[in-house]
Design a protein around this motif. Structure first.
Motif, mmCIF file in Angstrom:
data_model
loop_
_atom_site.group_PDB
_atom_site.id
_atom_site.type_symbol
_atom_site.label_atom_id
_atom_site.label_comp_id
_atom_site.label_asym_id
_atom_site.label_seq_id
_atom_site.Cartn_x
_atom_site.Cartn_y
_atom_site.Cartn_z
ATOM 1 N N VAL A 198 -22.790 -19.037 -24.134
ATOM 2 C CA VAL A 198 -23.414 -18.314 -25.240
ATOM 3 C C VAL A 198 -24.303 -19.308 -25.969
ATOM 4 N N LEU A 258 -26.411 -17.068 -30.281
ATOM 5 C CA LEU A 258 -26.182 -15.629 -30.371
ATOM 6 C C LEU A 258 -26.181 -15.168 -31.820
ATOM 7 N N THR A 259 -27.042 -14.224 -32.107
ATOM 8 C CA THR A 259 -27.054 -13.546 -33.399
ATOM 9 C C THR A 259 -26.957 -12.056 -33.115
ATOM 10 N N ARG A 260 -26.098 -11.370 -33.883
ATOM 11 C CA ARG A 260 -25.998 -9.924 -33.748
ATOM 12 C C ARG A 260 -25.946 -9.336 -35.148
ATOM 13 N N CYS A 273 -20.413 -8.565 -26.617
ATOM 14 C CA CYS A 273 -21.671 -9.188 -26.166
ATOM 15 C C CYS A 273 -21.471 -9.880 -24.822
ATOM 16 N N THR A 303 -25.667 -5.593 -27.035
ATOM 17 C CA THR A 303 -26.711 -6.571 -26.742
ATOM 18 C C THR A 303 -26.950 -7.476 -27.948
ATOM 19 N N PRO A 304 -27.218 -8.737 -27.694
ATOM 20 C CA PRO A 304 -27.518 -9.644 -28.800
ATOM 21 C C PRO A 304 -28.811 -9.235 -29.501
#
Length: 191
Positions: free
Chosen positions: A12, A15-17, A54, A60-61
């Protein structure tokens, strides 16, 4: 090695969500190697399940990259490497027995009917779930469904296991059987 060259089972990077204005994950990076176990700890709503989703590819990210075994998360190649058990299990067919559900999921993983039946029997025996497997899913307790979901995660002996609250709703003996099964699979990347 750099991110693109890594042999990590789970990789990973940044990763930002976000969900609307709410940022749940912000620039998270991690790598999990074969045989490595990583436990996520944090308060409710801190993004633990979102990270698992994710990696699984069902979320989805917003930005960043998630790879499983060198494949982009969510692709068939990545999903074929993953065994998953998410909290608040809802994917069992309620009118089928636990065993029938597990055979169905084993078939979806590509096993023949005979191989699926054999593999399900092995895992049901290993986790001491013969009685539970014989019950219709709608007659199983939350803890019993959680144990069936754990068995489902082990079908096909995937090299990556994503377990969301794997001992939630389990009694002492069931927790012991889950941890013992994981101890017998030390080569798996576990998140």
């Amino acid at each position: 090695p750099s991110f693109g060259e890594t042999a990590s089972m789970i990789a990973v990077e940044q990763l930002t969500r976000t969900f609307g204005r709410l940022t749940v994950l912000d620039g998270l990076s991690l790598a999990i190697e074969p045989g490595e176990r990583v436990a996520l700890h944090g308060p409710n709503g801190s993004g633990k399940t979102t990270l698992l989703r994710c990696v699984l590819g069902t979320v989805t990210p917003t930005t960043g990259t998630v790879m499983v075994g060198g494949h982009r998360a969510g692709t068939f190649a990545a999903r074929s490497l993953i065994g998953v058990s998410l909290a608040q299990e809802r994917s069992f067919y309620l009118r089928l027995s636990g065993r029938e559900n597990l055979i169905l999921f084993a078939r979806l993983r590509g096993l023949s009917r005979r191989a699926a039946s054999s593999r399900v029997s092995e895992l049901v025996d290993e986790l001491e779930l013969v009685e539970v497997a014989g019950k219709r899913a709608d007659r199983c307790s939350t803890g019993q469904l959680q144990q069936l979901a754990f068995v489902r995660a082990l079908l096909g002996e995937p090299p990556v296991l994503l377990l969301d609250e794997p001992t939630r709703s389990l009694d002492h003996d069931a927790r012991g059987r889950v941890w013992a099964a994981l101890d017998r699979r030390r080569d798996r990347a576990l998140l």
